[in-house]
Motif scaffolding. Sequence first.
Motif, PDB file in Angstrom:
ATOM      1  N   TYR A  59      32.618  17.283  10.286  1.00  0.00           N
ATOM      2  CA  TYR A  59      33.213  18.521   9.832  1.00  0.00           C
ATOM      3  C   TYR A  59      33.593  19.983  10.609  1.00  0.00           C
ATOM      4  O   TYR A  59      32.182  19.559  11.333  1.00  0.00           O
ATOM      5  CB  TYR A  59      32.507  18.693   8.508  1.00  0.00           C
ATOM      6  N   GLU A  60      33.869  20.686  10.594  1.00  0.00           N
ATOM      7  CA  GLU A  60      34.177  22.134  11.089  1.00  0.00           C
ATOM      8  C   GLU A  60      33.732  23.824  10.325  1.00  0.00           C
ATOM      9  O   GLU A  60      33.939  23.656   9.041  1.00  0.00           O
ATOM     10  CB  GLU A  60      35.254  22.448  11.650  1.00  0.00           C
ATOM     11  N   LYS A  61      33.077  23.883  10.774  1.00  0.00           N
ATOM     12  CA  LYS A  61      31.995  25.319  10.009  1.00  0.00           C
ATOM     13  C   LYS A  61      33.411  26.043  10.231  1.00  0.00           C
ATOM     14  O   LYS A  61      34.096  26.612  11.693  1.00  0.00           O
ATOM     15  CB  LYS A  61      31.290  26.046  11.351  1.00  0.00           C
ATOM     16  N   ILE A  62      33.879  27.165   9.398  1.00  0.00           N
ATOM     17  CA  ILE A  62      35.421  27.731   9.049  1.00  0.00           C
ATOM     18  C   ILE A  62      34.212  28.927   8.787  1.00  0.00           C
ATOM     19  O   ILE A  62      35.309  30.130   9.077  1.00  0.00           O
ATOM     20  CB  ILE A  62      36.179  27.542   8.478  1.00  0.00           C
ATOM     21  N   LEU A 100      37.025  19.638   5.913  1.00  0.00           N
ATOM     22  CA  LEU A 100      37.341  18.515   7.414  1.00  0.00           C
ATOM     23  C   LEU A 100      38.211  18.969   8.216  1.00  0.00           C
ATOM     24  O   LEU A 100      39.051  18.417   8.705  1.00  0.00           O
ATOM     25  CB  LEU A 100      37.434  17.096   6.456  1.00  0.00           C
ATOM     26  N   ARG A 101      37.510  17.670   9.437  1.00  0.00           N
ATOM     27  CA  ARG A 101      38.455  17.976  11.022  1.00  0.00           C
ATOM     28  C   ARG A 101      39.196  16.262  11.007  1.00  0.00           C
ATOM     29  O   ARG A 101      39.647  16.634  11.773  1.00  0.00           O
ATOM     30  CB  ARG A 101      37.277  18.350  12.049  1.00  0.00           C
ATOM     31  N   VAL A 132      44.112  14.044   9.856  1.00  0.00           N
ATOM     32  CA  VAL A 132      43.990  14.788   8.379  1.00  0.00           C
ATOM     33  C   VAL A 132      45.042  16.450   8.933  1.00  0.00           C
ATOM     34  O   VAL A 132      44.815  16.477  10.361  1.00  0.00           O
ATOM     35  CB  VAL A 132      42.552  15.647   9.370  1.00  0.00           C
ATOM     36  N   ALA A 133      45.034  17.133   8.225  1.00  0.00           N
ATOM     37  CA  ALA A 133      45.821  18.425   7.926  1.00  0.00           C
ATOM     38  C   ALA A 133      45.390  19.393   7.153  1.00  0.00           C
ATOM     39  O   ALA A 133      45.143  18.989   6.477  1.00  0.00           O
ATOM     40  CB  ALA A 133      47.915  18.272   7.710  1.00  0.00           C
ATOM     41  N   ASP A 134      44.973  20.409   7.737  1.00  0.00           N
ATOM     42  CA  ASP A 134      44.839  21.323   6.847  1.00  0.00           C
ATOM     43  C   ASP A 134      43.431  20.648   6.259  1.00  0.00           C
ATOM     44  O   ASP A 134      43.148  21.061   4.584  1.00  0.00           O
ATOM     45  CB  ASP A 134      45.897  22.318   5.513  1.00  0.00           C
ATOM     46  N   GLU A 161      43.127  14.591   4.387  1.00  0.00           N
ATOM     47  CA  GLU A 161      43.008  12.809   4.883  1.00  0.00           C
ATOM     48  C   GLU A 161      44.356  13.166   3.901  1.00  0.00           C
ATOM     49  O   GLU A 161      45.272  13.166   3.013  1.00  0.00           O
ATOM     50  CB  GLU A 161      42.591  11.972   4.358  1.00  0.00           C
ATOM     51  N   THR A 162      45.449  12.683   5.277  1.00  0.00           N
ATOM     52  CA  THR A 162      46.703  12.407   4.893  1.00  0.00           C
ATOM     53  C   THR A 162      47.541  11.036   4.821  1.00  0.00           C
ATOM     54  O   THR A 162      48.632  10.722   4.963  1.00  0.00           O
ATOM     55  CB  THR A 162      48.248  12.979   6.151  1.00  0.00           C
ATOM     56  N   GLU A 163      46.759  10.543   4.701  1.00  0.00           N
ATOM     57  CA  GLU A 163      46.504   8.661   4.327  1.00  0.00           C
ATOM     58  C   GLU A 163      45.576   7.953   3.692  1.00  0.00           C
ATOM     59  O   GLU A 163      44.492   9.245   3.907  1.00  0.00           O
ATOM     60  CB  GLU A 163      46.599   8.414   5.770  1.00  0.00           C
TER      61      GLU A 163
END
Length: 79
Positions: free
Chosen positions: A4-7, A14-15, A28-30, A33-35
């Motif tokens: 994860y990244e702090k936003i 989720l990074r 991962v997009a935005d 997970e894309t799968e």
Amino acid sequence: MRNYEKIMKESERLRKTICNRCGKEIPVADGCETEGVFHVDYKWGYFSGKDGERHKFDLCESCYDSLLEQFCIPAEIEG
């Protein structure tokens, strides 16, 4: 394995997700997970040799399918 990244001060996104079995990076997009990913977050209870331990891991769909093939009694699958 999730990364994860702090936003913001108290928020994270989720990074990256990596399959713990084969090492494949799941796109991962935005922050999503894309799968397909099988995520496990399990805390062992009493009467186990792992009492109180928390196990977390992720499997890509291919590794999940390989795991299911090893079952003596098939998983119940609906839908």
